[in-house]
Write a protein that holds these residues in place. Structure first.
Motif, mmCIF file in Angstrom:
data_model
loop_
_atom_site.group_PDB
_atom_site.id
_atom_site.type_symbol
_atom_site.label_atom_id
_atom_site.label_comp_id
_atom_site.label_asym_id
_atom_site.label_seq_id
_atom_site.Cartn_x
_atom_site.Cartn_y
_atom_site.Cartn_z
ATOM 1 N N MET A 1 0.836 -1.181 0.000
ATOM 2 C CA MET A 1 0.000 0.000 0.000
ATOM 3 C C MET A 1 0.882 1.246 0.000
ATOM 4 O O MET A 1 1.932 1.251 0.624
ATOM 5 N N PRO A 2 0.437 2.284 -0.656
ATOM 6 C CA PRO A 2 1.222 3.521 -0.709
ATOM 7 C C PRO A 2 1.233 4.253 0.623
ATOM 8 O O PRO A 2 0.324 4.126 1.430
ATOM 9 N N LEU A 3 2.254 5.027 0.819
ATOM 10 C CA LEU A 3 2.426 5.831 2.023
ATOM 11 C C LEU A 3 2.121 7.277 1.672
ATOM 12 O O LEU A 3 2.699 7.825 0.734
ATOM 13 N N TYR A 4 1.192 7.901 2.408
ATOM 14 C CA TYR A 4 0.787 9.276 2.139
ATOM 15 C C TYR A 4 1.249 10.179 3.278
ATOM 16 O O TYR A 4 1.187 9.799 4.444
ATOM 17 N N ALA A 5 1.677 11.391 2.914
ATOM 18 C CA ALA A 5 2.166 12.367 3.884
ATOM 19 C C ALA A 5 1.053 13.356 4.208
ATOM 20 O O ALA A 5 0.312 13.789 3.329
ATOM 21 N N PHE A 6 0.939 13.697 5.506
ATOM 22 C CA PHE A 6 -0.054 14.657 5.980
ATOM 23 C C PHE A 6 0.644 15.716 6.829
ATOM 24 O O PHE A 6 1.684 15.462 7.424
ATOM 25 N N ARG A 7 0.016 16.908 6.879
ATOM 26 C CA ARG A 7 0.554 17.990 7.707
ATOM 27 C C ARG A 7 -0.614 18.762 8.310
ATOM 28 O O ARG A 7 -1.549 19.144 7.620
ATOM 29 N N CYS A 8 -0.534 18.994 9.633
ATOM 30 C CA CYS A 8 -1.598 19.729 10.317
ATOM 31 C C CYS A 8 -1.261 21.225 10.343
ATOM 32 O O CYS A 8 -0.129 21.609 10.051
ATOM 33 N N PRO A 9 -2.228 22.093 10.688
ATOM 34 C CA PRO A 9 -1.961 23.534 10.738
ATOM 35 C C PRO A 9 -0.874 23.917 11.742
ATOM 36 O O PRO A 9 -0.228 24.951 11.605
ATOM 37 N N GLU A 10 -0.640 23.080 12.757
ATOM 38 C CA GLU A 10 0.400 23.356 13.754
ATOM 39 C C GLU A 10 1.798 23.012 13.242
ATOM 40 O O GLU A 10 2.786 23.295 13.903
ATOM 41 N N GLY A 11 1.887 22.339 12.090
ATOM 42 C CA GLY A 11 3.180 22.013 11.498
ATOM 43 C C GLY A 11 3.636 20.585 11.720
ATOM 44 O O GLY A 11 4.727 20.214 11.301
ATOM 45 N N THR A 12 2.833 19.767 12.366
ATOM 46 C CA THR A 12 3.203 18.371 12.598
ATOM 47 C C THR A 12 3.050 17.591 11.298
ATOM 48 O O THR A 12 1.997 17.632 10.667
ATOM 49 N N GLU A 13 4.090 16.891 10.903
ATOM 50 C CA GLU A 13 4.048 16.070 9.701
ATOM 51 C C GLU A 13 4.074 14.603 10.105
ATOM 52 O O GLU A 13 4.809 14.206 11.010
ATOM 53 N N PHE A 14 3.251 13.793 9.444
ATOM 54 C CA PHE A 14 3.211 12.357 9.723
ATOM 55 C C PHE A 14 2.780 11.629 8.461
ATOM 56 O O PHE A 14 2.272 12.230 7.515
ATOM 57 N N ASP A 15 3.016 10.332 8.437
ATOM 58 C CA ASP A 15 2.699 9.491 7.284
ATOM 59 C C ASP A 15 1.658 8.464 7.680
ATOM 60 O O ASP A 15 1.632 7.988 8.823
ATOM 61 N N ARG A 16 0.835 8.084 6.724
ATOM 62 C CA ARG A 16 -0.171 7.042 6.916
ATOM 63 C C ARG A 16 -0.219 6.177 5.666
ATOM 64 O O ARG A 16 0.043 6.651 4.561
ATOM 65 N N THR A 17 -0.587 4.939 5.835
ATOM 66 C CA THR A 17 -0.726 4.014 4.727
ATOM 67 C C THR A 17 -2.205 3.765 4.479
ATOM 68 O O THR A 17 -2.943 3.432 5.411
ATOM 69 N N TYR A 18 -2.628 3.939 3.234
ATOM 70 C CA TYR A 18 -4.013 3.701 2.824
ATOM 71 C C TYR A 18 -4.008 3.013 1.474
ATOM 72 O O TYR A 18 -3.092 3.227 0.665
ATOM 73 N N PRO A 19 -5.044 2.220 1.176
ATOM 74 C CA PRO A 19 -5.192 1.720 -0.192
ATOM 75 C C PRO A 19 -5.446 2.907 -1.128
ATOM 76 O O PRO A 19 -6.033 3.912 -0.723
ATOM 77 N N MET A 20 -5.032 2.808 -2.358
ATOM 78 C CA MET A 20 -5.187 3.912 -3.294
ATOM 79 C C MET A 20 -6.650 4.321 -3.470
ATOM 80 O O MET A 20 -6.948 5.487 -3.682
ATOM 81 N N SER A 21 -7.558 3.378 -3.372
ATOM 82 C CA SER A 21 -8.969 3.687 -3.590
ATOM 83 C C SER A 21 -9.636 4.319 -2.371
ATOM 84 O O SER A 21 -10.753 4.807 -2.469
ATOM 85 N N GLU A 22 -8.963 4.314 -1.217
ATOM 86 C CA GLU A 22 -9.595 4.787 0.014
ATOM 87 C C GLU A 22 -8.837 5.918 0.713
ATOM 88 O O GLU A 22 -9.121 6.219 1.866
ATOM 89 N N VAL A 23 -7.898 6.567 0.047
ATOM 90 C CA VAL A 23 -7.101 7.596 0.710
ATOM 91 C C VAL A 23 -7.959 8.849 0.932
ATOM 92 O O VAL A 23 -8.594 9.353 0.018
ATOM 93 N N PRO A 24 -8.025 9.344 2.177
ATOM 94 C CA PRO A 24 -8.813 10.546 2.450
ATOM 95 C C PRO A 24 -8.018 11.812 2.131
ATOM 96 O O PRO A 24 -6.790 11.806 2.080
ATOM 97 N N ALA A 25 -8.722 12.920 1.942
ATOM 98 C CA ALA A 25 -8.060 14.201 1.681
ATOM 99 C C ALA A 25 -7.521 14.793 2.968
ATOM 100 O O ALA A 25 -6.576 15.578 2.953
ATOM 101 N N SER A 26 -8.124 14.423 4.110
ATOM 102 C CA SER A 26 -7.651 14.926 5.404
ATOM 103 C C SER A 26 -7.939 13.895 6.485
ATOM 104 O O SER A 26 -8.851 13.082 6.362
ATOM 105 N N VAL A 27 -7.102 13.912 7.537
ATOM 106 C CA VAL A 27 -7.256 13.030 8.691
ATOM 107 C C VAL A 27 -6.991 13.839 9.953
ATOM 108 O O VAL A 27 -6.492 14.961 9.889
ATOM 109 N N ASP A 28 -7.298 13.266 11.117
ATOM 110 C CA ASP A 28 -7.007 13.932 12.383
ATOM 111 C C ASP A 28 -5.532 13.756 12.732
ATOM 112 O O ASP A 28 -4.974 12.672 12.598
#
Length: 97
Positions: free
Chosen positions: A1-28
């Motif tokens: 599964m691909p690894l997607y990068a996310f960043r919150c407004p506070e500047g915290t960066e983290f990665d999550r793994t999702y199937p390509m068909s189910e990747v959300p545009a935003s997470v908590d």
């Protein structure tokens, strides 16, 4: 599964793994709980073979589910490992357990 990068407004960066068909545009965000948006990043493709993936999977599994030890390493069927005898005179100066 691909690894997607996310960043919150506070500047915290983290990665999550999702199937390509189910990747959300935003997470908590795990740190602050704010909504973190997915950011564009380079694709993370691997050239590792199946043996490398098996090693990675087994290492990850043992971090969370360690094997139970029932005997000392190298112990025989009677439970005693036996004392190793060395003839090196320098080893005689070492402390004994």
């Amino acid at each position: 599964m691909p690894l997607y990068a996310f960043r919150c407004p506070e500047g915290t960066e983290f990665d999550r793994t999702y199937p390509m068909s189910e990747v959300p545009a935003s997470v908590d965000c795990p740190a602050c709980g704010a909504t973190a948006r997915r950011r564009m990043s380079a694709p993370r493709l691997s050239v590792a073979g199946s043996a490398a993936y098996r090693l990675i999977d087994s290492t990850t599994a043992t971090a969370h589910e360690p094997q139970v030890v029932t005997s000392l390493p190298g112990a025989g069927p009677r439970g005693g490992a036996g004392a190793r005898v060395t003839r090196n005179p320098l080893h005689q100066k070492l402390p004994r357990p």
